[in-house]
Scaffold this motif. Structure first.
Motif, short mmCIF file in Angstrom:
data_model
loop_
_atom_site.label_atom_id
_atom_site.label_comp_id
_atom_site.label_asym_id
_atom_site.label_seq_id
_atom_site.Cartn_x
_atom_site.Cartn_y
_atom_site.Cartn_z
N ALA A 119 0.83 -1.21 0.00
CA ALA A 119 0.00 0.00 0.00
C ALA A 119 0.86 1.26 0.00
N GLU B 58 2.46 1.71 -3.46
CA GLU B 58 1.43 2.11 -4.44
C GLU B 58 1.07 3.58 -4.26
N ARG B 59 0.92 4.02 -3.02
CA ARG B 59 0.61 5.43 -2.74
C ARG B 59 1.74 6.33 -3.23
N ARG C 218 1.68 6.63 -6.97
CA ARG C 218 0.62 7.57 -7.41
C ARG C 218 1.07 9.01 -7.22
N LEU C 219 1.70 9.29 -6.06
CA LEU C 219 2.20 10.65 -5.81
C LEU C 219 3.26 11.03 -6.84
#
Length: 188
Positions: free
Chosen positions: A171, A174-175, A178-179
């Motif tokens: 997680a 993945e975050r 995305r950032l």
């Protein structure tokens, strides 16, 4: 007699690789070569003859994952949205690096050569896989022209290594991906 030795060497290689896959899955890139030799019931010299460096062992252990990423890139090459295809592949690469202990280390640039991709067979295989996806996205104006596959591999390795001790590394990585893709500026 040479045929018997070659067959024995192939069996030793297969046994060492199978044990190494288990050890790397359990202990990551720092898996003990001595423990691998003991479990495979061969001498340390036999392990080192087949895998002269830890990096060579990690590359061999990671081969199945690399092949899967290569197949995934071919699959995504046929999609209409070149940016989405590239980002989906990059997300798969990050996810593999996070979940496959040892893959990030196998892909990491070790400083031994001038070129972080071509001096590393895993990274070179990924360049072949992702190159067409990246070139198409650049051609479509969906990705900046200066982005390279080496950049993408370095990003994936960095995210995997930065989140490896996080309570939920998948997680967190993945975050962060995305950032990275969205940038830090607010969307307006």
């Amino acid at each position: 007699m040479p045929e018997i030795r070659r067959a024995d060497a192939r069996r030793n290689y297969a046994r060492i690789l199978a044990v190494a896959e288990e050890e790397v899955a359990a202990h990551g890139a720092g898996a003990s070569l001595e423990q691998i030799a003991r479990t495979a019931q061969v001498g340390s010299a036999t392990v080192r003859r087949h895998f002269p460096t830890r990096h060579a062992l990690l590359e061999a252990v990671s081969r199945k994952r690399i092949d899967a990423l290569h197949a995934r890139a071919r699959e995504l090459a046929g999609t209409d949205d070149s940016r989405a295809a590239l980002l989906e592949w990059l997300g798969d690469l990050v996810a593999y690096c996070v979940t496959a202990r040892g893959l990030a280390a196998a892909l990491a640039y070790d400083g031994a050569g001038a070129d972080p991709v071509h001096g590393n067979s895993c990274a070179a295989a990924l360049e072949v896989a992702a190159g067409p996806l990246l070139h198409r996205a650049v051609r479509d104006g969906a990705v900046a022209a200066e982005v390279t596959v080496a950049d993408l591999i370095t990003l994936a390795v960095g995210l995997a290594l930065a989140t490896e001790h996080h309570p939920d590394p998948a997680a967190a990585s993945e975050r962060l991906l995305r950032l990275t893709v969205a940038g830090l500026s607010p969307q307006g």
